[in-house]
Design a protein around this motif. Structure first.
Motif, PDB file in Angstrom:
ATOM      1  N   ALA A  61     -22.744 -20.481  41.490  1.00  0.00           N
ATOM      2  CA  ALA A  61     -21.521 -21.124  40.823  1.00  0.00           C
ATOM      3  C   ALA A  61     -21.494 -20.683  39.220  1.00  0.00           C
ATOM      4  CB  ALA A  61     -22.026 -22.616  40.809  1.00  0.00           C
ATOM      5  N   ILE A  62     -22.693 -20.101  38.778  1.00  0.00           N
ATOM      6  CA  ILE A  62     -22.832 -19.601  37.391  1.00  0.00           C
ATOM      7  C   ILE A  62     -22.251 -18.198  37.353  1.00  0.00           C
ATOM      8  CG2 ILE A  62     -24.353 -18.792  35.690  1.00  0.00           C
ATOM      9  CD1 ILE A  62     -26.475 -20.888  36.375  1.00  0.00           C
ATOM     10  N   VAL A  63     -22.398 -17.440  38.354  1.00  0.00           N
ATOM     11  CA  VAL A  63     -21.692 -16.184  38.425  1.00  0.00           C
ATOM     12  C   VAL A  63     -20.270 -16.154  38.862  1.00  0.00           C
ATOM     13  CG1 VAL A  63     -21.576 -14.035  39.807  1.00  0.00           C
ATOM     14  CG2 VAL A  63     -23.996 -15.069  39.267  1.00  0.00           C
ATOM     15  N   GLU A  64     -19.664 -17.196  39.503  1.00  0.00           N
ATOM     16  CA  GLU A  64     -18.343 -17.224  39.772  1.00  0.00           C
ATOM     17  C   GLU A  64     -17.615 -18.036  38.704  1.00  0.00           C
ATOM     18  OE1 GLU A  64     -15.987 -16.857  42.564  1.00  0.00           O
ATOM     19  OE2 GLU A  64     -17.404 -15.287  42.556  1.00  0.00           O
ATOM     20  N   LEU A  65     -18.344 -18.964  37.742  1.00  0.00           N
ATOM     21  CA  LEU A  65     -17.585 -19.713  36.669  1.00  0.00           C
ATOM     22  C   LEU A  65     -17.704 -18.759  35.514  1.00  0.00           C
ATOM     23  CD1 LEU A  65     -18.836 -23.018  37.384  1.00  0.00           C
ATOM     24  CD2 LEU A  65     -16.662 -22.402  37.867  1.00  0.00           C
ATOM     25  N   ALA A  66     -18.736 -17.930  35.312  1.00  0.00           N
ATOM     26  CA  ALA A  66     -18.676 -16.844  34.200  1.00  0.00           C
ATOM     27  C   ALA A  66     -17.330 -16.161  33.987  1.00  0.00           C
ATOM     28  CB  ALA A  66     -19.884 -16.119  34.133  1.00  0.00           C
ATOM     29  N   ALA A 106     -15.137 -13.106  33.834  1.00  0.00           N
ATOM     30  CA  ALA A 106     -15.473 -11.379  34.394  1.00  0.00           C
ATOM     31  C   ALA A 106     -15.750 -10.716  33.041  1.00  0.00           C
ATOM     32  CB  ALA A 106     -14.371 -10.900  35.077  1.00  0.00           C
ATOM     33  N   SER A 107     -15.194 -11.050  31.704  1.00  0.00           N
ATOM     34  CA  SER A 107     -15.544 -10.214  30.745  1.00  0.00           C
ATOM     35  C   SER A 107     -16.942 -10.549  30.070  1.00  0.00           C
ATOM     36  CB  SER A 107     -14.356 -10.345  29.488  1.00  0.00           C
ATOM     37  OG  SER A 107     -14.585 -11.888  29.490  1.00  0.00           O
ATOM     38  N   ALA A 108     -17.414 -11.529  30.578  1.00  0.00           N
ATOM     39  CA  ALA A 108     -18.868 -11.989  30.072  1.00  0.00           C
ATOM     40  C   ALA A 108     -20.057 -11.636  30.957  1.00  0.00           C
ATOM     41  CB  ALA A 108     -18.813 -13.414  29.623  1.00  0.00           C
ATOM     42  N   ARG A 109     -19.602 -10.944  31.943  1.00  0.00           N
ATOM     43  CA  ARG A 109     -20.855 -10.608  33.057  1.00  0.00           C
ATOM     44  C   ARG A 109     -20.420  -9.303  33.568  1.00  0.00           C
ATOM     45  NH1 ARG A 109     -18.327 -10.597  37.709  1.00  0.00           N
ATOM     46  NH2 ARG A 109     -16.921 -12.547  38.394  1.00  0.00           N
ATOM     47  N   PRO A 110     -21.540  -8.687  33.978  1.00  0.00           N
ATOM     48  CA  PRO A 110     -21.082  -7.103  34.911  1.00  0.00           C
ATOM     49  C   PRO A 110     -20.296  -7.675  36.060  1.00  0.00           C
ATOM     50  CG  PRO A 110     -23.449  -8.131  35.576  1.00  0.00           C
ATOM     51  CD  PRO A 110     -22.734  -9.183  34.217  1.00  0.00           C
ATOM     52  N   TYR A 111     -19.754  -6.399  36.575  1.00  0.00           N
ATOM     53  CA  TYR A 111     -18.891  -6.268  37.764  1.00  0.00           C
ATOM     54  C   TYR A 111     -19.899  -6.571  39.034  1.00  0.00           C
ATOM     55  CZ  TYR A 111     -15.474  -5.072  41.102  1.00  0.00           C
ATOM     56  OH  TYR A 111     -14.490  -4.926  42.226  1.00  0.00           O
ATOM     57  N   ILE A 112     -19.485  -7.350  39.915  1.00  0.00           N
ATOM     58  CA  ILE A 112     -20.198  -7.576  41.103  1.00  0.00           C
ATOM     59  C   ILE A 112     -20.071  -6.478  42.156  1.00  0.00           C
ATOM     60  CG2 ILE A 112     -20.662  -9.268  42.917  1.00  0.00           C
ATOM     61  CD1 ILE A 112     -21.066 -10.471  40.249  1.00  0.00           C
ATOM     62  N   ILE A 115     -18.570 -12.836  43.754  1.00  0.00           N
ATOM     63  CA  ILE A 115     -19.823 -13.020  44.385  1.00  0.00           C
ATOM     64  C   ILE A 115     -19.538 -13.654  45.663  1.00  0.00           C
ATOM     65  CG2 ILE A 115     -20.324 -15.289  43.746  1.00  0.00           C
ATOM     66  CD1 ILE A 115     -22.774 -12.390  44.444  1.00  0.00           C
ATOM     67  N   LEU A 116     -18.742 -14.339  45.902  1.00  0.00           N
ATOM     68  CA  LEU A 116     -18.186 -15.168  47.132  1.00  0.00           C
ATOM     69  C   LEU A 116     -17.535 -13.979  48.263  1.00  0.00           C
ATOM     70  CD1 LEU A 116     -16.654 -18.429  46.006  1.00  0.00           C
ATOM     71  CD2 LEU A 116     -18.824 -18.253  47.203  1.00  0.00           C
ATOM     72  N   GLU A 117     -16.874 -13.110  47.603  1.00  0.00           N
ATOM     73  CA  GLU A 117     -16.217 -12.140  48.483  1.00  0.00           C
ATOM     74  C   GLU A 117     -17.299 -11.051  49.070  1.00  0.00           C
ATOM     75  OE1 GLU A 117     -14.798  -8.316  49.494  1.00  0.00           O
ATOM     76  OE2 GLU A 117     -15.539  -8.645  47.787  1.00  0.00           O
ATOM     77  N   LEU A 118     -18.207 -10.805  48.118  1.00  0.00           N
ATOM     78  CA  LEU A 118     -19.436  -9.998  48.476  1.00  0.00           C
ATOM     79  C   LEU A 118     -20.220 -10.539  49.519  1.00  0.00           C
ATOM     80  CD1 LEU A 118     -21.238  -7.565  47.906  1.00  0.00           C
ATOM     81  CD2 LEU A 118     -22.509  -9.064  46.288  1.00  0.00           C
ATOM     82  N   THR A 119     -20.453 -11.816  49.437  1.00  0.00           N
ATOM     83  CA  THR A 119     -21.103 -12.736  50.555  1.00  0.00           C
ATOM     84  C   THR A 119     -20.280 -12.897  51.910  1.00  0.00           C
ATOM     85  OG1 THR A 119     -22.140 -14.177  48.673  1.00  0.00           O
ATOM     86  CG2 THR A 119     -22.211 -15.099  51.020  1.00  0.00           C
TER      87      THR A 119
END
Length: 291
Positions: A255-260, A262-268, A276-280
C-alpha cells in the motif's frame, strides 16, 4: 516401545454436532520432559548445520551480485533499504519485495560490507529453519522424529545451496517452516492466536518472494478447517482472521509503495508500468507460468 514413545493418531471427529478430538501430543511434550539425549542431540544437529552452512562461505564471494548491490545500497540509504533499491540513488528497485534484503542490509550496516556480512544471515536462517522444523515434528511424533526431519532438511542439497547464497529463498523457507509450526500449535488447541500468527508469517513470506509464499495457504487452511478441535463456525471465523492477518502483514508495504507518488520513489524493477501490483501479478505472477 514405551508409552512416551508411542505415536499419536490424527485428530478424530466425533458424532455429528460434536467437536473433533484435540490432536494428541506425546507425553514428553505435554510434561516438558524429553529423553536425556534429546537436547544434546539437538545441540549437535544445530552446531553441525551451522558448520555445514558457514564453512568456506567466503568462497561464494558476492554470490548473486544483483541482490548484493541492493544490500549495499540499503546499507547506505534508508530509502533504498525500505524499497529494496538496486542503487543508493534510488533509481530502480530489484524485482522482488525486499524483506530478505532488509536482514542482509542490517548485517552490512553493523559489520561492514563483505561477502561474509551478506551471507552469514542466510546461513543462520538455515540453522533456525532446522531448529523450527525439529520443534514442529517433535510436538506430535517425539524428539527422534524431529531430529530426523531436521537432519533431512539440513542435508538436502538444494537447502545447503540456498542457505549459502543471497537469493530470497532462505528467509522464505524459514518463514514458511515457522508458519507450519504455528499451524501445528493452532490445531492442537483451536488457538486463534496461533492461527493468526500463521497468517502473519505467510504475509511476511509475501514480502520476501511475493506469491510463492501463498502456495502453502490451501494446505494450512485445509488442515486447520478439518482438524482443529472446535466447532465449524469458529474454525471458519478463525481462518478469516488469519486471512486478514495475511493481508495486513503483506499489504502494508504494498500500500505504501502504491500510494507513494512515482516521483518520490524508485521505479519498480521488473514491472512494465512502475506498479508493484503489476509486478506481483505479472512478472512474478502469471508471467512465471506463461513466460
Amino acid at each position: 516401545m514405551n508409552r512416551t514413545e508411542s505415536l499419536p493418531t490424527a485428530p478424530t471427529a466425533g458424532p455429528p454436532g460434536t467437536e473433533p478430538a484435540p490432536a494428541p501430543v506425546p507425553e514428553e511434550t505435554r510434561t516438558g520432559r524429553d529423553p536425556r539425549w534429546a537436547r544434546p542431540a539437538l545441540a549437535g544437529l544445530l552446531v553441525a548445520t551451522a558448520l555445514l552452512y558457514l564453512w568456506g562461505l567466503g568462497a561464494s564471494g558476492w554470490a548473486n551480485a544483483f541482490y548484493s548491490a541492493a544490500v549495499q545500497a540499503g546499507s547506505q540509504s534508508w530509502t533504498a533499504f525500505f524499497y529494496g533499491s538496486s542503487d543508493a540513488a534510488n533509481s530502480i528497485t530489484v524485482d522482488k519485495t525486499p524483506a530478505s534484503l532488509w536482514l542482509m542490509a542490517l548485517s552490512v550496516r553493523i559489520f561492514g560490507l563483505s561477502g561474509w556480512s551478506i551471507l552469514v544471515p542466510q546461513a543462520l536462517l538455515g540453522v533456525a529453519s532446522v531448529g523450527v522444523l525439529y520443534a514442529t515434528v517433535r510436538r506430535w511424533y517425539g524428539p527422534a522424529a524431529g531430529l530426523l526431519a531436521g537432519a533431512v532438511l539440513a542435508l538436502t542439497p538444494v537447502a545447503a545451496l540456498m542457505f549459502r547464497f543471497n537469493n530470497p529463498d532462505a528467509l522464505l523457507v524459514f518463514l514458511l517452516v515457522a508458519a507450519a509450526y504455528a499451524t501445528v500449535r493452532a490445531v492442537e488447541t483451536a488457538s486463534t492466536r496461533w492461527i493468526v500468527l500463521t497468517g502473519v508469517l505467510v504475509g511476511f513470506g509475501f514480502l520476501t518472494k511475493m506469491l510463492q509464499a501463498f502456495l502453502v495457504i490451501p494446505v494450512f487452511a485445509g488442515v486447520y478447517l478439518l482438524a482443529a478441535p472446535t466447532g465449524l463456525g469458529r474454525r471458519i471465523r478463525q481462518l478469516l482472521l488469519a486471512g486478514l492477518a495475511v493481508v495486513v502483514s503483506a499489504g502494508w508495504w504494498v500500500a505504501i509503495v502504491e500510494l507513494a507518488p512515482a516521483s518520490a520513489r524508485p521505479y519498480i524493477g521488473g514491472s512494465q508500468n512502475n506498479s508493484i501490483l503489476e509486478l506481483t501479478l505479472g512478472y512474478n505472477g502469471l508471467g512465471r507460468i506463461t513466460g
